[in-house]
Design an enzyme around this catalytic site. Structure first.
Site, PDB file in Angstrom:
ATOM      1  N   GLU A 341      23.212  61.890  -7.830  1.00 49.32           N
ATOM      2  CA  GLU A 341      21.907  62.356  -7.288  1.00 49.32           C
ATOM      3  C   GLU A 341      21.460  61.668  -5.829  1.00 49.32           C
ATOM      4  O   GLU A 341      20.339  60.869  -5.739  1.00 49.32           O
ATOM      5  CB  GLU A 341      20.714  62.227  -8.336  1.00 49.32           C
ATOM      6  CG  GLU A 341      20.908  63.295  -9.476  1.00 49.32           C
ATOM      7  CD  GLU A 341      19.439  63.502 -10.162  1.00 49.32           C
ATOM      8  OE1 GLU A 341      18.455  62.891  -9.581  1.00 49.32           O
ATOM      9  OE2 GLU A 341      19.417  63.788 -11.434  1.00 49.32           O
ATOM     10  N   ASP A 488      26.839  60.302 -15.021  1.00 51.46           N
ATOM     11  CA  ASP A 488      25.869  60.831 -15.568  1.00 51.46           C
ATOM     12  C   ASP A 488      26.275  62.150 -16.288  1.00 51.46           C
ATOM     13  O   ASP A 488      26.416  63.314 -16.058  1.00 51.46           O
ATOM     14  CB  ASP A 488      24.466  61.306 -14.973  1.00 51.46           C
ATOM     15  CG  ASP A 488      23.387  61.929 -15.890  1.00 51.46           C
ATOM     16  OD1 ASP A 488      23.323  62.016 -16.929  1.00 51.46           O
ATOM     17  OD2 ASP A 488      22.179  62.084 -15.058  1.00 51.46           O
ATOM     18  N   ASN A 490      24.830  63.499 -19.264  1.00 52.92           N
ATOM     19  CA  ASN A 490      23.924  64.252 -19.564  1.00 52.92           C
ATOM     20  C   ASN A 490      24.179  64.800 -21.157  1.00 52.92           C
ATOM     21  O   ASN A 490      23.951  65.674 -21.862  1.00 52.92           O
ATOM     22  CB  ASN A 490      23.595  65.974 -18.983  1.00 52.92           C
ATOM     23  CG  ASN A 490      22.411  65.665 -17.947  1.00 52.92           C
ATOM     24  OD1 ASN A 490      21.314  64.691 -18.068  1.00 52.92           O
ATOM     25  ND2 ASN A 490      22.622  65.888 -16.705  1.00 52.92           N
TER      26      ASN A 490
END
Length: 601
Positions: A341, A488, A490
């Site tokens: 991100e 990440d 998730n």
């Protein structure tokens, strides 16, 4: 002091090549930064990829000239143009002088302005032939003579094209300028930091010192950390570009747009920095994986009112969070940093310049159809980049030969296949080599998987694509190279994706194949050849927001080649929840960085 020892009469054509011009200098090294005051400068910019070179100088009459000439053009044509310009300058000066005398009642006839002799001499004093192409003629250290005036040629001197300070300055947090330079490198530039003079009592000034500046730090430091004593004062930076060969260009100055503000006090990463004060020794690597929360997701009305209503609005602003991030990341003294991100602008204008100052080289990969992506940084004095193998999952699934088997299996599940192709997720893969032991190479992968809670089946497919791609690199291109897979994901430790990575296979009856209902069921058996483990184990959480907390981030390592030496403890639950949840005024993201020290087996 430069001085003319011998200069022949003005010569043109072939005879000029036989003339010579001698000069000496009491200073050694030469270069832009040590130019004697007695000799003017002629600045040449000549880049092989461009058809023209530029030439800047000031004529004896005081007029500045900026010429563009073809690099392949014979020198004689350029010198003739300079002579013409000089003659015009003389004529204008004579006209002004005549007018002044006329107004004073003493007009007299003026002879027509003749073109001055214009010659170019090499560093050793020999006249450069007029048939020599411009690109070869205008060498650094040559001397251009226009009449009696002499100009020292500076070819491609160091120059700053951009110099900026961050908009937000916090006491106790490092300030690093954003700079762009031509024919220079940041590590060779000279830096001088200044602060506003605080007004004396009774002088009537408010706030800062109204333009009076006092040196604030020892010369040479690229990064400056203002202390609490500077709260309320603006900063100024003077930067002189250098190229590492004792050449320096003209300096530039920049002032901060606002004053230094008070910092937030204790941050969640302060205690972690106690474990990472020094860079790891030889044969060891410190790795960091961190979702830093993209500005595109932090600065929406939904984020402020629904996702992070507990966070002070100013603490969600990018400039504020970047201050915290730069201090946090710099303090980890890492060798590898994998970020998710990452806003494109934040990478280029903030993170890359700041981490570069701390010895880290950065690579960026944008997501498909997004404004954020992935960044991998590596410590340049320990690791070097051999190759990059970034790929978008959708692109790989469609055309990568390594994905043929998976393509055939997915053909039976068109709904799932289409959903995978619509996702913007990418995989960043960098092959690095030890700077001290070339036999040690490592494949560093970085990703951010599909976020939806019901997207377990999509994440399984994305992991399968990623591991097939990594297999091609680590087994075919660089056989037996160890891998580190950060990101990440998730996915919690109970998920199919985590189980697949950890165990090497996933059964066709795993519940995640039907994570989004029967309509998207896509049962299949998958496997990969790697022996991977989560280096930081299974923390209680790496993501902590108001409505959810859980472990979603991992650093997977090759068990056959690497082992964990230490895991840097995560912030305590008390620290994480001091301001209810994350992000907060003392923590820049809704995720927590994972940090571990690894060593080669």
């Amino acid at each position: 002091m430069w001085r003319t020892l011998r200069a022949g009469p003005a010569l043109r054509g072939p005879a000029a090549a036989a003339s010579s011009f001698s000069f000496s200098s009491s200073s050694s090294g030469g270069g832009s930064g040590s130019l004697p005051a007695a000799m003017e400068r002629a600045v040449v910019r000549c880049v092989p990829s461009e058809p023209k070179l530029s030439l800047r100088f000031v004529l004896p009459d005081g007029s500045a000239k900026h010429m563009q000439r073809d690099q392949a053009e014979p020198l004689g044509r350029a010198l003739a143009r300079i002579a013409t310009n000089a003659a015009k300058g003389r004529a204008k000066a004579a006209k002004k002088s005549k007018k002044a005398r006329a107004e004073g009642g003493a007009a007299a006839a003026e002879p027509a302005a003749a073109a001055p002799a214009v010659r170019l001499f090499s560093r050793d004093g020999e006249a450069v032939g007029e048939e020599v192409p411009n690109a070869a003629a205008w060498q650094d250290g040559a001397v251009l003579q226009i009449g009696e005036a002499q100009y020292r040629v500076e070819r491609n001197p160091p120059a700053l094209t951009e110099l900026r300070l961050p908009r937000s300055l916090l006491a106790g947090f490092p300030v690093c300028p954003t700079l762009s330079a031509e024919f220079a490198a940041p590590q060779h530039c000279l830096f001088r930091w200044y602060r506003e003079r605080r007004p004396a009592p009774g002088d009537g000034a408010e706030g800062g010192g109204g333009g009076a500046w006092v040196e604030a730090a020892a010369a040479g430091e690229r990064v400056f950390t203002p202390g609490n004593a500077l709260v309320g004062l603006r900063l100024k930076l003077r930067c002189t570009p250098g190229d590492g060969a004792q050449r320096y260009g003209p300096p530039r100055e920049v002032e901060s747009s606002g004053p230094v503000e008070a910092g937030p006090g204790a941050c969640t990463f302060d205690a972690r920095h106690l474990y990472t004060r020094r860079v790891c020794g030889a044969g060891r690597l410190r790795a960091v994986s961190y979702n830093i929360l993209a500005d595109a997701y932090a600065q929406t009305e939904f984020s402020r009112t629904v996702l992070y209503p507990y966070c002070a609005p100013y603490a969600l602003e990018l400039d504020y969070r970047q201050n915290l991030l730069k201090k946090e990341l710099a303090g980890y003294s890492a060798d590898l940093v994998c970020l998710q991100e990452v806003d494109r602008s934040a990478f280029a204008e903030s993170l890359a310049p700041a981490l570069d100052a701390f010895g880290l080289e950065g690579l960026f990969r944008m997501k498909e159809k997004q404004h954020e992506g992935l960044a991998t940084f590596y410590r340049r004095d320990k690791l070097g980049l051999l190759s990059r193998h970034d790929v978008a999952f959708s692109e790989a699934l469609l055309s990568d030969p390594a994905q043929r088997e998976l393509r055939e299996k997915l053909a039976e599940f068109p709904l799932v296949r289409e959903k995978v192709l619509q996702r913007s997720s990418v995989l960043q893969v960098s092959v690095l080599q030890s700077a001290t032991d070339p036999s040690r190479k490592i494949c560093v992968a970085n990703t951010h998987l599909y976020w939806h809670p019901k997207g377990g089946n999509i994440r399984l497919i994305q992991i399968a694509i990623a591991l097939s791609h990594i297999k091609h690199i680590a087994c075919d291109l660089y056989p037996s190279i160890p891998i580190i897979f950060c990101g990440d994901f998730n996915s919690t430790p109970s998920s199919g994706a985590y189980s697949f990575i950890n165990s090497g296979s996933i059964a066709e009856d795993h519940e995640d194949w039907v994570s989004n209902g029967e309509e998207e069921r896509c049962n299949m058996t998958l496997s990969h050849p790697f022996k991977l483990q989560s280096a930081c184990g299974e923390p209680a959480y790496t993501n902590y927001v108001g409505g959810f907390h859980g472990c979603l981030d991992y650093i997977f390592i090759d068990k056959n080649a690497l082992e964990v030496e230490q895991v840097i403890p995560l912030p305590s639950h008390e620290e994480v929840t001091t301001h209810q949840a994350l992000p907060s005024v003392s923590h820049p993201s809704d995720h927590i960085a994972l940090i571990c020290d690894l060593k080669w087996k």
